[in-house]
Design an enzyme around this catalytic site. Structure first.
Site, mmCIF file in Angstrom:
data_model
loop_
_atom_site.group_PDB
_atom_site.id
_atom_site.type_symbol
_atom_site.label_atom_id
_atom_site.label_comp_id
_atom_site.label_asym_id
_atom_site.label_seq_id
_atom_site.Cartn_x
_atom_site.Cartn_y
_atom_site.Cartn_z
ATOM 1 C CE LYS A 54 9.264 -55.815 -13.947
ATOM 2 N NZ LYS A 54 8.966 -54.417 -14.103
ATOM 3 C CG ASP B 206 7.545 -56.360 -9.592
ATOM 4 O OD1 ASP B 206 6.300 -56.275 -9.508
ATOM 5 O OD2 ASP B 206 8.260 -55.444 -10.030
HETATM 6 P P1 ATP Z 1 12.008 -52.866 -10.161
HETATM 7 O O1 ATP Z 1 12.051 -53.248 -11.563
HETATM 8 O O2 ATP Z 1 11.430 -53.963 -9.295
HETATM 9 O O3 ATP Z 1 11.424 -51.499 -9.946
HETATM 10 P P2 ATP Z 1 14.554 -51.701 -9.846
HETATM 11 O O4 ATP Z 1 14.599 -51.321 -11.268
HETATM 12 O O5 ATP Z 1 14.295 -50.618 -8.850
HETATM 13 O O6 ATP Z 1 13.519 -52.848 -9.655
HETATM 14 P P3 ATP Z 1 16.539 -53.334 -8.587
HETATM 15 O O7 ATP Z 1 17.652 -54.016 -9.302
HETATM 16 O O8 ATP Z 1 15.516 -54.236 -8.018
HETATM 17 O O9 ATP Z 1 15.960 -52.293 -9.583
HETATM 18 O O10 ATP Z 1 17.227 -52.444 -7.445
HETATM 19 C C1 ATP Z 1 16.676 -51.369 -6.755
HETATM 20 C C2 ATP Z 1 17.481 -51.119 -5.471
HETATM 21 O O11 ATP Z 1 17.318 -52.232 -4.598
HETATM 22 C C3 ATP Z 1 18.971 -50.987 -5.711
HETATM 23 O O12 ATP Z 1 19.338 -49.653 -5.829
HETATM 24 C C4 ATP Z 1 19.616 -51.686 -4.519
HETATM 25 O O13 ATP Z 1 20.029 -50.761 -3.535
HETATM 26 C C5 ATP Z 1 18.535 -52.563 -3.912
HETATM 27 N N1 ATP Z 1 18.726 -54.012 -4.091
HETATM 28 C C6 ATP Z 1 18.328 -54.954 -3.223
HETATM 29 N N2 ATP Z 1 18.604 -56.189 -3.677
HETATM 30 C C7 ATP Z 1 19.181 -56.050 -4.880
HETATM 31 C C8 ATP Z 1 19.700 -56.962 -5.834
HETATM 32 N N3 ATP Z 1 19.698 -58.284 -5.620
HETATM 33 N N4 ATP Z 1 20.204 -56.458 -6.973
HETATM 34 C C9 ATP Z 1 20.202 -55.138 -7.180
HETATM 35 N N5 ATP Z 1 19.759 -54.220 -6.304
HETATM 36 C C10 ATP Z 1 19.245 -54.662 -5.147
#
Ligand code: ATP
Length: 299
Positions: free
Chosen positions: A14, A140
């Protein structure tokens, strides 16, 4: 009846077309008003049945993504199957959505695990119970159960779906550096001037036939406090092409709306040095399942 042995899901990313900070709750959580928009950049989650008493496995090759209970997919299975060490399924996650991007990758994978496990194992869990479980796993996560376009309020968990939004073209880019969300909130709290608000203007422009009107309305409170070197570079490149750069979530991904594919392709070319750059289209759905007819279907 033949039992399905596996289910293949695609889990969209998103962007936040707007993100306003509207206040702070007594427990310290910030409240927001944000227009979430699903886009056609996907992770893939495959869930297979294995022997009933075999321990659950999660496999993911992506660097920095844990395969244990730190992964939201793993946690979704634990909660849905009500077991610290679930059994009977094996999951494989292929990542395309960058981490620490503000593109909701982990949350989307989590929603896919909830929907996918329920469908594969035929669990009698209502949509309402699944939404509540999703909200308890992350603010989210409920958005990705439906996807498309939605107004998110509260801490992100109060969702109002918005229908019939025309498709838009976006270029999304991210450098190597990630951002710290808590640090972003601390910086916002220290700002003296009132934060800009974008959501109302975005809601007013969502259905317009003039994409430029919508793109001009987009914006994010974190734009004011997020200034990494690569983000500055992406902003400069987008602005030089007449495209307004907007942070997604708390960053570090930046997106810009384009009127034509030609403009988007030009911008993508200019941003080739970045760790991640993609032309994306907005989509009116969330997690989808690959059908036996070779077509993706919403669950
Ligand atoms: P958001 O957009 O919700 O802020 P984000 O940009 O922080 O998310 P995510 O891909 O959700 O990015 O990952 C953040 C952290 O969460 C990663 O560094 C990882 O260690 C952990 N994580 C937990 N589950 C997942 C997953 N399924 N895919 C990727 N990272 C994950």
């Amino acid at each position: 009846m033949i039992q399905e042995q596996q289910i293949i899901l695609r889990t969209p990313a998103k962007v936040n077309l707007s993100l306003d900070i509207t206040g702070r709750r007594a427990d310290g959580y910030h409240t927001l008003s944000s227009v979430f928009q699903a886009i056609d950049c996907y992770d893939t989650l495959t869930i297979r049945r294995i022997e009933n008493d075999a321990p659950m496995t999660l496999c993911c090759q992506a660097e920095g993504v844990p395969c244990d209970s730190r992964n939201l997919v793993y946690r979704a299975a634990q909660r849905l199957l009500q077991a610290e060490e679930p059994r009977g399924i094996a999951m494989t996650l292929e990542k395309n959505i960058p981490s620490q991007a503000g593109m909701g990758g982990g949350s989307s994978d989590c929603a896919a695990a909830l929907l996918g496990i329920r469908a594969l194992l035929g669990l009698s869990v209502s949509d309402k119970a699944l939404s509540e479980l999703a909200a308890s796993l992350g603010a989210d996560v409920p958005f990705f159960l439906c996807g498309g376009t939605a107004l998110a309020e509260g801490i992100g968990e109060i969702l109002t779906p918005i229908t019939d939004v025309p498709e838009r073209i976006l270029v999304v880019a991210k450098g190597r550096e990630g951002v710290s969300t808590p640090e972003g909130y601390r910086k916002l709290d220290r700002l003296e001037e009132p934060l800009p608000m974008y959501t109302k203007a975005v809601l007013d422009a969502l259905h317009t036939t003039q994409p430029q009107r919508l793109f001009a309305a987009c914006g994010n409170a974190f734009d004011a406090v997020t200034n990494l070197r690569e983000i500055r570079k992406i902003r400069l490149v987008m602005s030089s092409c007449g495209v307004k750069p907007v942070l997604s979530g708390s960053g570090a991904a930046v997106f810009g709306g384009c009127e034509t594919m030609t403009q988007a392709a030009h911008l993508e070319q200019l941003l080739q040095g970045m760790d991640f750059v993609r032309i994306c289209k907005t989509i009116p759905y969330g997690v989808q399942q690959y059908g036996t007819d070779g077509i993706w279907h919403s669950l």
